[in-house]
Design a protein around this motif. Structure first.
Motif, short mmCIF file in Angstrom:
data_model
loop_
_atom_site.label_atom_id
_atom_site.label_comp_id
_atom_site.label_asym_id
_atom_site.label_seq_id
_atom_site.Cartn_x
_atom_site.Cartn_y
_atom_site.Cartn_z
N VAL A 346 29.59 20.52 33.50
CA VAL A 346 29.23 21.54 34.56
C VAL A 346 28.24 22.51 33.95
N ASP A 348 25.99 26.14 34.37
CA ASP A 348 26.15 27.27 34.84
C ASP A 348 24.80 28.01 35.59
N TYR A 354 28.60 22.88 30.22
CA TYR A 354 29.92 22.71 29.53
C TYR A 354 30.08 21.40 29.66
N THR A 395 31.19 26.46 37.97
CA THR A 395 30.90 27.60 37.44
C THR A 395 30.57 28.77 38.66
N HIS A 398 27.49 32.36 36.56
CA HIS A 398 27.35 32.02 35.18
C HIS A 398 28.82 31.97 34.37
N ASN A 399 29.86 32.07 35.11
CA ASN A 399 31.13 32.11 34.35
C ASN A 399 31.89 30.80 34.77
N LEU A 400 32.54 30.26 33.63
CA LEU A 400 33.03 28.95 33.82
C LEU A 400 34.80 29.24 34.37
N TYR A 401 35.23 28.30 35.52
CA TYR A 401 36.36 28.39 35.77
C TYR A 401 37.15 26.91 35.60
N LYS A 421 39.51 31.81 33.79
CA LYS A 421 38.13 32.23 33.95
C LYS A 421 37.69 32.25 32.41
N THR A 423 34.55 34.45 30.58
CA THR A 423 33.57 35.18 30.92
C THR A 423 32.38 34.77 29.83
N LYS A 424 31.23 34.57 30.40
CA LYS A 424 30.21 34.06 29.45
C LYS A 424 29.74 35.27 28.43
N ARG A 460 28.76 28.23 45.38
CA ARG A 460 29.17 26.97 44.73
C ARG A 460 29.98 26.01 45.54
#
Length: 561
Positions: A346, A348, A354, A395, A398-401, A421, A423-424, A460
């Motif tokens: 993934v 971002d 990731y 993402t 810029h945050n990953l879910y 979640k 948070t980068k 997204r």
């Protein structure tokens, strides 16, 4: 008186017998002799032998062990034919007088040595007739052999001064050496003889499909296509040939444009190049060939990246490859190599990819943050104490879910309802309420959540599992649903179709569709990505491990934009 007569008779008989005896002795001493003879000649030709006391039926002539036919005989001259059954050019000529079984001649005889003095032309082409000029060849072509560069040539006609041959096609060099065998002797010509340079005069078609046939008109081509080569824009191509035509199967590529501008033909060390302008009619062109198709493709800093599997046995190997518009080729970057199983990748939309991985079937899943600027890896904590496989990863901002997935309890799969979640900016995980992303179906217990994801204008777009729907996640995390699976986003418009069926392409906003033929991809078309305004995809012509990267003719998309 009578008595005296009887006494005289015996004496008379004795005198008569003595005279007869002397005559017989004189006759026994008469024998044939040779004075002169021809010491050279031609197979099937005649030679003369001169002498004295030749008698019919009393003379035999041999060349080695081959008896010669006597054509004419007088008491002073023999005319004989040189046998064609000779096995060497310098036999022993022997003449025997049968009256007393005496050899009256035994001497070496030589067949005339053939001489090559010229050709009917100093340049020739394949399959063309050439006359070899000279002396002492043969009246019968069965007794003549000719090779061109040690390749046997067909004898069309022959006489003593000329031999007509057909130039063979099994020739590898343009400088030709003629060897001629006649009169049981081989001679090598020192006279210059070369092949004519091939010429391309015309390309018949102005446009053609990939794998279609291109007809080329010219001269001096080798009719034996296996002795020639054809290149289209430096790409090897299959073809068949005649002396004045080439029939070329247009190769799959790689091409850089929807046209090709050069045809090159090579044979026997000769080459000719022809400038042309032939349009490719297909809706796509292959720009790169791949042993293993790139997967998990994302665009970063004006280049496409992919973690590409390079081998599967005895274990999976992955490397990082980069694709740029400048040459449209995948090149490995960095020394990164991963051995194991890559479940998902993934991006971002900033600088991090990731990777959700496991080393083998016995080790737990790991989450790795891969920095695309430094090519460094950081092991991240997992959001749940339970090992979750096949989650839905994406993402936004810029945050990953990390949504849903499966975990196993005593070997039994259970669908996870958890949502997290990362948070980068803080490097922290947090749990999300179950109502978050409620429009996203949980993963199927027998399926997985690996998603196809695209990003456009802060939104997204993801598709996963067997759903013929695309889920649009907005910056505020609200979700809208579009019918059909997304393939790619072009000019801010999502385009897609049915799962695993790409021949019909739809504008997912207006629902307007079009039938599209991508090319001769026997298995499937997949992994679309857009780079610098160009649309690319992967296709399999033979099997899943033999793929190509292809550029779509983007103008055809105007029909549904």
């Amino acid at each position: 008186m009578i008595y005296q007569t009887y006494r005289i008779l015996p004496i008379y008989f004795l005198l008569v017998l003595g005279v007869l005896s002397c005559q017989k002795d004189d006759e026994a001493e008469v024998t044939a002799n040779i004075s002169t003879f021809h010491q050279s000649g031609l197979l099937g030709g005649s030679i003369n032998i001169e002498g004295t006391n030749f008698e019919h039926g009393m003379i035999q002539v041999f060349f080695d062990l081959e008896e010669a036919e006597i054509i004419q005989l007088t008491s002073t001259e023999l005319q004989v034919m040189v046998p064609r059954s000779l096995e060497r050019y310098n036999p022993i000529l022997k003449v025997i007088d049968l009256k007393n079984n005496r050899t009256i001649l035994e001497n070496t005889f030589h067949l005339e040595t053939p001489q090559i003095t010229g050709y009917s032309a100093n340049t020739v082409t394949f399959g063309e007739n050439l006359t070899i000029e000279g002396f002492h060849f043969d009246l019968h072509q069965d007794f003549v052999k000719v090779t061109v560069n040690n390749v046997p040539a067909i004898i069309v006609d022959a006489d003593l001064g000329n031999v007509v041959i057909n130039i063979p096609t099994n020739i590898d060099t343009s400088e030709l050496e003629i060897k001629l065998t006649a009169q049981l002797q081989e001679v090598t010509s020192t006279i210059s003889l070369t092949l004519k340079t091939p010429i391309i005069q015309e390309v018949v078609q102005e446009e053609v499909y990939i794998s279609g046939t291109l007809e080329v008109i010219g001269a001096n081509f080798n009719p034996d296509y296996e002795k020639g080569k054809v290149f289209i824009n430096d790409i090897p191509a299959y073809f068949t040939s005649q002396n004045d035509k080439l029939f070329i199967d247009v190769p799959a590529g790689p091409f850089s444009e929807f046209r090709f501008t050069e045809i090159r033909y090579e044979t026997a060390g000769l080459s000719t190049t022809f400038a042309c302008d032939v349009a490719i009619k297909d809706n796509s062109i292959m720009v790169d060939a791949n042993d293993y198709g790139p997967n998990f493709i994302f665009v970063h800093d004006n280049a496409a990246y992919s973690f590409v599997m390079t081998q599967t046995e005895p274990e999976n190997h992955y490397v990082l490859k980069k694709f740029e518009s400048s040459d449209e080729k995948w090149h490995q970057v960095s020394n990164f190599e991963y051995i194991g199983y890559l479940n998902d990748v993934v991006y971002d939309e900033e600088d991090t990819a990731y990777l959700y991985v496991r080393d083998d079937s016995e080790t737990p899943m790991r989450l790795v943050a891969f920095n695309l600027n430094t090519f460094s890896e950081t092991i991240m904590p997992l959001p749940s104490p339970s090992e979750i496989i096949y989650p839905i990863l994406f993402t936004v901002g810029h945050n990953l879910y990390f949504v849903s997935g499966k975990y196993y309890n005593n070997g039994n799969p259970t669908v996870s309802r958890e949502k997290f979640k990362f948070t980068k900016s803080t490097g922290q995980w947090e749990s999300l309420p179950e109502s978050t992303f409620s429009e996203l179906p949980l993963v199927d217990i027998y399926g997985g959540g690996t998603a196809t994801a695209y990003f456009d204008e802060g939104k997204r777009y993801i598709n996963y599992g067997l759903h013929d729907k695309t889920f649009v996640i907005h910056p505020d995390l609200s979700v809208t649903v579009l019918n059909r699976q997304i393939f790619f986003i072009y000019q801010n418009t999502p385009l897609g179709g049915r799962y695993n069926y790409t021949d019909t392409l739809y504008n997912m906003i207006t629902q307007q569709g079009m039938n599209i033929y991508y090319g001769n991809f026997r298995y499937r078309v997949y992994n679309f990505f857009v780079l610098n305004g160009e649309v690319y995809f992967h296709g399999s012509r033979n099997n899943v491990n033999n793929t190509t990267t292809n550029r779509l003719r983007k103008e055809i998309l105007n029909e549904i934009l």
